[in-house]
Write a protein that holds these residues in place. Structure first.
Motif, PDB file in Angstrom:
ATOM      1  N   PRO A   1      25.249  40.195  27.818  1.00  0.00           N
ATOM      2  CA  PRO A   1      26.419  40.659  27.095  1.00  0.00           C
ATOM      3  C   PRO A   1      27.654  40.658  27.966  1.00  0.00           C
ATOM      4  CG  PRO A   1      25.091  42.530  27.780  1.00  0.00           C
ATOM      5  CD  PRO A   1      24.341  41.293  28.180  1.00  0.00           C
ATOM      6  N   ASN A   2      28.826  40.750  27.305  1.00  0.00           N
ATOM      7  CA  ASN A   2      30.065  40.904  28.054  1.00  0.00           C
ATOM      8  C   ASN A   2      29.987  42.176  28.878  1.00  0.00           C
ATOM      9  OD1 ASN A   2      31.459  38.627  27.093  1.00  0.00           O
ATOM     10  ND2 ASN A   2      31.867  39.659  25.160  1.00  0.00           N
ATOM     11  N   ARG A   3      30.482  42.126  30.097  1.00  0.00           N
ATOM     12  CA  ARG A   3      30.354  43.258  31.001  1.00  0.00           C
ATOM     13  C   ARG A   3      31.501  44.243  30.842  1.00  0.00           C
ATOM     14  NH1 ARG A   3      29.780  40.119  36.465  1.00  0.00           N
ATOM     15  NH2 ARG A   3      30.794  38.517  35.238  1.00  0.00           N
ATOM     16  N   THR A   4      31.195  45.524  31.053  1.00  0.00           N
ATOM     17  CA  THR A   4      32.224  46.560  31.093  1.00  0.00           C
ATOM     18  C   THR A   4      32.341  47.065  32.525  1.00  0.00           C
ATOM     19  OG1 THR A   4      30.602  48.260  30.528  1.00  0.00           O
ATOM     20  CG2 THR A   4      31.832  47.273  28.706  1.00  0.00           C
ATOM     21  N   MET A   5      33.409  47.778  32.799  1.00  0.00           N
ATOM     22  CA  MET A   5      33.657  48.264  34.147  1.00  0.00           C
ATOM     23  C   MET A   5      33.294  49.741  34.263  1.00  0.00           C
ATOM     24  SD  MET A   5      37.105  46.376  35.502  1.00  0.00           S
ATOM     25  CE  MET A   5      38.233  47.195  34.376  1.00  0.00           C
ATOM     26  N   GLY A   6      32.729  50.108  35.415  1.00  0.00           N
ATOM     27  CA  GLY A   6      32.437  51.499  35.695  1.00  0.00           C
ATOM     28  C   GLY A   6      33.629  52.193  36.325  1.00  0.00           C
ATOM     29  N   PRO A   7      33.505  53.486  36.612  1.00  0.00           N
ATOM     30  CA  PRO A   7      34.629  54.245  37.195  1.00  0.00           C
ATOM     31  C   PRO A   7      35.139  53.658  38.509  1.00  0.00           C
ATOM     32  CG  PRO A   7      32.899  55.723  36.423  1.00  0.00           C
ATOM     33  CD  PRO A   7      32.353  54.334  36.319  1.00  0.00           C
ATOM     34  N   ILE A   8      34.220  53.180  39.362  1.00  0.00           N
ATOM     35  CA  ILE A   8      34.650  52.620  40.652  1.00  0.00           C
ATOM     36  C   ILE A   8      35.495  51.373  40.439  1.00  0.00           C
ATOM     37  CG2 ILE A   8      33.844  51.508  42.773  1.00  0.00           C
ATOM     38  CD1 ILE A   8      31.432  53.368  42.728  1.00  0.00           C
ATOM     39  N   GLU A   9      35.060  50.504  39.515  1.00  0.00           N
ATOM     40  CA  GLU A   9      35.824  49.277  39.253  1.00  0.00           C
ATOM     41  C   GLU A   9      37.205  49.595  38.679  1.00  0.00           C
ATOM     42  OE1 GLU A   9      32.505  49.482  38.414  1.00  0.00           O
ATOM     43  OE2 GLU A   9      31.986  48.297  40.190  1.00  0.00           O
ATOM     44  N   TRP A  10      37.271  50.612  37.803  1.00  0.00           N
ATOM     45  CA  TRP A  10      38.578  50.992  37.255  1.00  0.00           C
ATOM     46  C   TRP A  10      39.501  51.534  38.343  1.00  0.00           C
ATOM     47  CZ3 TRP A  10      40.881  49.481  33.127  1.00  0.00           C
ATOM     48  CH2 TRP A  10      40.157  49.126  31.984  1.00  0.00           C
ATOM     49  N   LEU A  11      38.961  52.339  39.249  1.00  0.00           N
ATOM     50  CA  LEU A  11      39.779  52.864  40.356  1.00  0.00           C
ATOM     51  C   LEU A  11      40.260  51.729  41.263  1.00  0.00           C
ATOM     52  CD1 LEU A  11      37.791  56.099  41.327  1.00  0.00           C
ATOM     53  CD2 LEU A  11      40.058  55.977  40.257  1.00  0.00           C
ATOM     54  N   LEU A  12      39.372  50.780  41.544  1.00  0.00           N
ATOM     55  CA  LEU A  12      39.765  49.634  42.366  1.00  0.00           C
ATOM     56  C   LEU A  12      40.817  48.779  41.661  1.00  0.00           C
ATOM     57  CD1 LEU A  12      36.291  48.520  43.791  1.00  0.00           C
ATOM     58  CD2 LEU A  12      38.178  49.576  45.066  1.00  0.00           C
ATOM     59  N   LEU A  13      40.686  48.629  40.332  1.00  0.00           N
ATOM     60  CA  LEU A  13      41.659  47.851  39.571  1.00  0.00           C
ATOM     61  C   LEU A  13      43.033  48.506  39.628  1.00  0.00           C
ATOM     62  CD1 LEU A  13      41.497  45.274  37.641  1.00  0.00           C
ATOM     63  CD2 LEU A  13      41.759  46.924  35.791  1.00  0.00           C
ATOM     64  N   ILE A  14      43.073  49.830  39.491  1.00  0.00           N
ATOM     65  CA  ILE A  14      44.350  50.553  39.573  1.00  0.00           C
ATOM     66  C   ILE A  14      44.948  50.412  40.962  1.00  0.00           C
ATOM     67  CG2 ILE A  14      45.395  52.849  39.504  1.00  0.00           C
ATOM     68  CD1 ILE A  14      43.305  53.533  37.303  1.00  0.00           C
ATOM     69  N   ALA A  15      44.096  50.541  41.999  1.00  0.00           N
ATOM     70  CA  ALA A  15      44.587  50.376  43.370  1.00  0.00           C
ATOM     71  C   ALA A  15      45.159  48.981  43.585  1.00  0.00           C
ATOM     72  CB  ALA A  15      43.453  50.652  44.366  1.00  0.00           C
ATOM     73  N   LEU A  16      44.466  47.971  43.049  1.00  0.00           N
ATOM     74  CA  LEU A  16      44.936  46.592  43.199  1.00  0.00           C
ATOM     75  C   LEU A  16      46.269  46.394  42.478  1.00  0.00           C
ATOM     76  CD1 LEU A  16      44.268  43.772  44.297  1.00  0.00           C
ATOM     77  CD2 LEU A  16      43.030  43.316  42.172  1.00  0.00           C
ATOM     78  N   SER A  17      46.425  47.013  41.318  1.00  0.00           N
ATOM     79  CA  SER A  17      47.686  46.873  40.589  1.00  0.00           C
ATOM     80  C   SER A  17      48.847  47.501  41.358  1.00  0.00           C
ATOM     81  CB  SER A  17      47.569  47.511  39.205  1.00  0.00           C
ATOM     82  OG  SER A  17      47.607  48.925  39.266  1.00  0.00           O
ATOM     83  N   ILE A  18      48.576  48.617  42.041  1.00  0.00           N
ATOM     84  CA  ILE A  18      49.625  49.261  42.839  1.00  0.00           C
ATOM     85  C   ILE A  18      50.020  48.369  44.011  1.00  0.00           C
ATOM     86  CG2 ILE A  18      50.150  51.236  44.320  1.00  0.00           C
ATOM     87  CD1 ILE A  18      48.291  52.898  42.509  1.00  0.00           C
ATOM     88  N   ILE A  19      49.009  47.797  44.678  1.00  0.00           N
ATOM     89  CA  ILE A  19      49.285  46.927  45.827  1.00  0.00           C
ATOM     90  C   ILE A  19      50.058  45.692  45.395  1.00  0.00           C
ATOM     91  CG2 ILE A  19      48.198  45.423  47.541  1.00  0.00           C
ATOM     92  CD1 ILE A  19      45.927  47.489  47.703  1.00  0.00           C
ATOM     93  N   TRP A  20      49.586  45.032  44.328  1.00  0.00           N
ATOM     94  CA  TRP A  20      50.256  43.816  43.876  1.00  0.00           C
ATOM     95  C   TRP A  20      51.580  44.104  43.181  1.00  0.00           C
ATOM     96  CZ3 TRP A  20      45.496  40.533  41.948  1.00  0.00           C
ATOM     97  CH2 TRP A  20      45.002  39.813  43.039  1.00  0.00           C
ATOM     98  N   GLY A  21      51.746  45.329  42.685  1.00  0.00           N
ATOM     99  CA  GLY A  21      53.038  45.694  42.117  1.00  0.00           C
ATOM    100  C   GLY A  21      54.159  45.620  43.142  1.00  0.00           C
ATOM    101  N   GLY A  22      53.800  45.845  44.416  1.00  0.00           N
ATOM    102  CA  GLY A  22      54.800  45.750  45.475  1.00  0.00           C
ATOM    103  C   GLY A  22      55.071  44.343  45.951  1.00  0.00           C
ATOM    104  N   SER A  23      54.243  43.365  45.529  1.00  0.00           N
ATOM    105  CA  SER A  23      54.410  42.000  46.046  1.00  0.00           C
ATOM    106  C   SER A  23      55.704  41.367  45.542  1.00  0.00           C
ATOM    107  CB  SER A  23      53.207  41.136  45.655  1.00  0.00           C
ATOM    108  OG  SER A  23      53.133  40.965  44.252  1.00  0.00           O
ATOM    109  N   PHE A  24      56.115  41.660  44.287  1.00  0.00           N
ATOM    110  CA  PHE A  24      57.368  41.114  43.772  1.00  0.00           C
ATOM    111  C   PHE A  24      58.550  41.639  44.582  1.00  0.00           C
ATOM    112  CE2 PHE A  24      54.521  40.615  40.165  1.00  0.00           C
ATOM    113  CZ  PHE A  24      54.863  39.358  39.692  1.00  0.00           C
ATOM    114  N   PHE A  25      58.480  42.929  44.944  1.00  0.00           N
ATOM    115  CA  PHE A  25      59.538  43.549  45.741  1.00  0.00           C
ATOM    116  C   PHE A  25      59.617  42.912  47.129  1.00  0.00           C
ATOM    117  CE2 PHE A  25      60.422  46.868  48.945  1.00  0.00           C
ATOM    118  CZ  PHE A  25      61.749  47.119  48.651  1.00  0.00           C
ATOM    119  N   PHE A  26      58.461  42.781  47.799  1.00  0.00           N
ATOM    120  CA  PHE A  26      58.442  42.173  49.130  1.00  0.00           C
ATOM    121  C   PHE A  26      58.931  40.732  49.086  1.00  0.00           C
ATOM    122  CE2 PHE A  26      54.921  45.308  50.291  1.00  0.00           C
ATOM    123  CZ  PHE A  26      55.758  46.088  51.080  1.00  0.00           C
TER     124      PHE A  26
END
Length: 311
Positions: A3-28
């Protein structure tokens, strides 16, 4: 077929962290582009990251592949995930506003959902995923606001460049599934090293860096931020999520990047949140919930049609 996979709490936390890091890439990137041409910015980003990651690999006792055949997937991944999209986005930002670039970049999950349906066996297109992608793109557009769309089609090449980058990211997310059995650090190191090798002759031929004035400390700081934080650290997280949750779930990060940038602005710079931005975040949240599927499954189970009673 799994079946299509869902994400657990750890994956969601990592995804949010990645979005914060990459959110700064446009600025840099915007800062670095004030003193450096696009290909030099990209080379600095991947080159410094490659050095840092190779040192870390050796320090932690990992070993990189020794054969040419084993390096071939790294070069393909480096082209799809770094060389092509980084170059297109950085060049595109010289033509269009960052807000518009964010909206166009948010089409990545749309491409990924469609491509994954045809190119994978376990990430098939569903109604939930389709609705979630539409809601997510609508949320990003709502949050950024209509002013970001002014001048649309006046800089068509810049717009097409960012859309091309989004498509390349989608292919990269699917191709990267083959690295599941490999440590994320090794995969990240291999792809940025391969990208550096491919990009170096292009920079020497196009930008001729020996003819450029020495950039200032602000530009150097931006490139180092792009390299160490937005590339080295980010790709270790990237391949960890890809291995656990799949390409479609991973590239939801492009919806979260504008949200992260907005929240960082309000908390660190005390910027004001407008109603349309709150509305956009709600739409993005609904889109993520639709793609994840579990919230809708719970709602159906809790509020579904009641069973008929028999007398």
């Amino acid at each position: 077929m799994p079946p299509n996979r869902t994400m657990g709490p750890i994956e969601w936390l990592l995804l949010i962290a990645l979005s914060i890091i990459w959110g700064g890439s446009f600025f840099f990137a915007k800062i670095a582009l004030t003193e450096l041409p696009p290909f030099c910015v990209v080379l600095g980003r991947v080159g410094i990251a490659a050095v840092a990651l190779n040192v870390l690999v050796r320090g932690l006792g990992h070993r990189m592949p020794a054969s040419v055949v084993a390096w071939r997937p790294f070069f393909i991944m480096g082209a799809l995930n770094n060389l092509v999209p980084f170059s297109l986005i950085v060049w595109g930002q010289t033509q269009i506003a960052s807000g518009l670039a964010s909206i166009l970049n948010a089409t990545t999950p749309l491409f990924t959902v469609v491509l994954a349906h045809f190119l994978t066996g376990d990430e098939k297109l569903t109604a939930n995923r389709s609705a979630g992608v539409v809601l997510g793109i609508g949320g990003v557009a709502t949050m950024i606001g209509p002013e970001a769309l002014t001048g649309l089609d006046r800089h068509i090449l810049g717009e097409l460049a960012v859309i091309g980058a989004a498509l390349s990211y989608a292919f990269a997310g699917i191709f990267g599934r083959r690295f599941r059995g490999q440590p994320p650090l090794v995969t990240a190191t291999g792809q940025v090293t391969a990208t550096t090798v491919m990009l170096l002759p292009l920079v020497l031929f196009v930008d001729r860096p020996w003819l450029l004035p020495m950039p200032g400390s602000l530009a150097w700081g931006a490139v180092i931020g792009l390299a160490l934080l937005c590339t080295a650290v980010a790709y270790i997280i990237f391949f960890r999520i890809l291995s656990a949750a799949g390409a479609t779930n991973l590239l939801l990060v492009t919806f979260l990047i504008p949200v992260s940038a907005l929240l960082l602005g309000t908390t660190l710079l005390h910027e004001h949140i407008e109603p349309r931005q709150l509305a956009g975040m709600v739409l993005i949240g609904l889109g993520l919930a639709a793609i994840d599927g579990r919230l809708l499954a719970f709602a159906r189970a809790r509020f579904g049609k009641p069973q008929r009673r028999t007398l």
